[in-house]
Scaffold this motif. Structure first.
Motif, PDB file in Angstrom:
ATOM      1  N   VAL A 198       0.849  -1.191   0.000  1.00 41.74           N
ATOM      2  CA  VAL A 198       0.000   0.000   0.000  1.00 41.74           C
ATOM      3  C   VAL A 198       0.888   1.247   0.000  1.00 41.74           C
ATOM      4  O   VAL A 198       0.760   2.118  -0.863  1.00 41.74           O
ATOM      5  CB  VAL A 198      -0.935   0.021   1.217  1.00 41.74           C
ATOM      6  CG1 VAL A 198      -1.736   1.320   1.248  1.00 41.74           C
ATOM      7  CG2 VAL A 198      -1.858  -1.190   1.197  1.00 41.74           C
ATOM      8  N   ALA A 199       1.788   1.332   0.963  1.00 45.00           N
ATOM      9  CA  ALA A 199       2.671   2.490   1.068  1.00 45.00           C
ATOM     10  C   ALA A 199       3.845   2.153   1.968  1.00 45.00           C
ATOM     11  O   ALA A 199       3.692   1.388   2.921  1.00 45.00           O
ATOM     12  CB  ALA A 199       1.926   3.706   1.631  1.00 45.00           C
ATOM     13  N   THR A 200       4.980   2.718   1.642  1.00 38.34           N
ATOM     14  CA  THR A 200       6.149   2.561   2.506  1.00 38.34           C
ATOM     15  C   THR A 200       6.867   3.894   2.650  1.00 38.34           C
ATOM     16  O   THR A 200       6.752   4.777   1.783  1.00 38.34           O
ATOM     17  CB  THR A 200       7.161   1.539   1.951  1.00 38.34           C
ATOM     18  OG1 THR A 200       7.641   1.995   0.680  1.00 38.34           O
ATOM     19  CG2 THR A 200       6.554   0.169   1.818  1.00 38.34           C
ATOM     20  N   LYS A 212      -2.861   6.422  -4.416  1.00 37.57           N
ATOM     21  CA  LYS A 212      -2.263   7.754  -4.553  1.00 37.57           C
ATOM     22  C   LYS A 212      -3.348   8.827  -4.538  1.00 37.57           C
ATOM     23  O   LYS A 212      -4.368   8.698  -5.203  1.00 37.57           O
ATOM     24  CB  LYS A 212      -1.450   7.842  -5.851  1.00 37.57           C
ATOM     25  CG  LYS A 212      -0.132   7.116  -5.801  1.00 37.57           C
ATOM     26  CD  LYS A 212       0.622   7.241  -7.120  1.00 37.57           C
ATOM     27  CE  LYS A 212       1.948   6.499  -7.054  1.00 37.57           C
ATOM     28  NZ  LYS A 212       2.663   6.547  -8.360  1.00 37.57           N
ATOM     29  N   GLY A 213      -3.099   9.865  -3.767  1.00 30.16           N
ATOM     30  CA  GLY A 213      -4.050  10.953  -3.650  1.00 30.16           C
ATOM     31  C   GLY A 213      -5.129  10.731  -2.615  1.00 30.16           C
ATOM     32  O   GLY A 213      -5.884  11.655  -2.300  1.00 30.16           O
ATOM     33  N   SER A 253      11.557   9.004   2.468  1.00 33.65           N
ATOM     34  CA  SER A 253      11.175   8.774   1.076  1.00 33.65           C
ATOM     35  C   SER A 253       9.939   7.881   1.068  1.00 33.65           C
ATOM     36  O   SER A 253       9.856   6.923   1.833  1.00 33.65           O
ATOM     37  CB  SER A 253      12.317   8.087   0.318  1.00 33.65           C
ATOM     38  OG  SER A 253      13.427   8.934   0.223  1.00 33.65           O
ATOM     39  N   ILE A 254       8.986   8.188   0.178  1.00 35.04           N
ATOM     40  CA  ILE A 254       7.681   7.533   0.196  1.00 35.04           C
ATOM     41  C   ILE A 254       7.395   6.854  -1.129  1.00 35.04           C
ATOM     42  O   ILE A 254       7.746   7.370  -2.200  1.00 35.04           O
ATOM     43  CB  ILE A 254       6.575   8.553   0.503  1.00 35.04           C
ATOM     44  CG1 ILE A 254       6.730   9.117   1.916  1.00 35.04           C
ATOM     45  CG2 ILE A 254       5.197   7.913   0.349  1.00 35.04           C
ATOM     46  CD1 ILE A 254       5.768  10.252   2.231  1.00 35.04           C
ATOM     47  N   SER A 255       6.716   5.708  -1.030  1.00 36.45           N
ATOM     48  CA  SER A 255       6.219   5.020  -2.206  1.00 36.45           C
ATOM     49  C   SER A 255       4.782   4.595  -1.942  1.00 36.45           C
ATOM     50  O   SER A 255       4.473   4.071  -0.872  1.00 36.45           O
ATOM     51  CB  SER A 255       7.082   3.793  -2.508  1.00 36.45           C
ATOM     52  OG  SER A 255       6.579   3.079  -3.606  1.00 36.45           O
TER      53      SER A 255
END
Length: 121
Positions: free
Chosen positions: A47-49, A63-64, A55-57
């Motif tokens: 989902v997100a790291t 997204k958003g 730093s983000i992914s």
């Protein structure tokens, strides 16, 4: 090292939830912290790291709408989820990568126990 996730629940589509995860134990440092999810009949997905340097992914699907944050002093990671959709339903797991603990000074990855998010249409 233990990761305790919380904040899941039942919410209507369009609503919001905030997940929290805190790592405990004899932790010296953590590289990446993040969230994964596993929907009904689906494989676990990122989902997100966020790295220790922030730093983000994000997965394209969130997204958003989702925002990950982190408190290095507390060894904690958060996920603010907004504009939730039924397809966001699943068990959300937090993960800590590259955890170095005092004593062993070894580096390992750890998973939390998961928290259920259900989005109704």
């Amino acid at each position: 090292v233990q990761l305790q996730a919380s904040g899941g629940g039942l919410v209507q589509a369009g609503g919001s939830l905030r997940l929290s995860c805190a790592a405990s134990g004899s932790i010296f440092s953590i590289d990446d912290m993040g969230w994964y999810r596993q929907g009904p009949g689906k494989q676990r997905e990122l989902v997100a790291t966020m790295s220790r340097g922030f730093s983000i992914s994000y997965a394209d699907s969130v997204k958003g709408r989702f925002t990950i944050s982190r408190d290095n002093a507390k060894n904690a990671v958060y996920l603010q989820m907004s504009s939730l959709k039924p397809e966001d339903t699943g068990v959300y797991y937090c993960k800590a990568d590259g955890v170095i603990t005092t004593g062993t000074w070894a580096q390992r990855n750890y998973w939390g126990q998961g928290t259920l998010v259900t989005v109704s249409s």
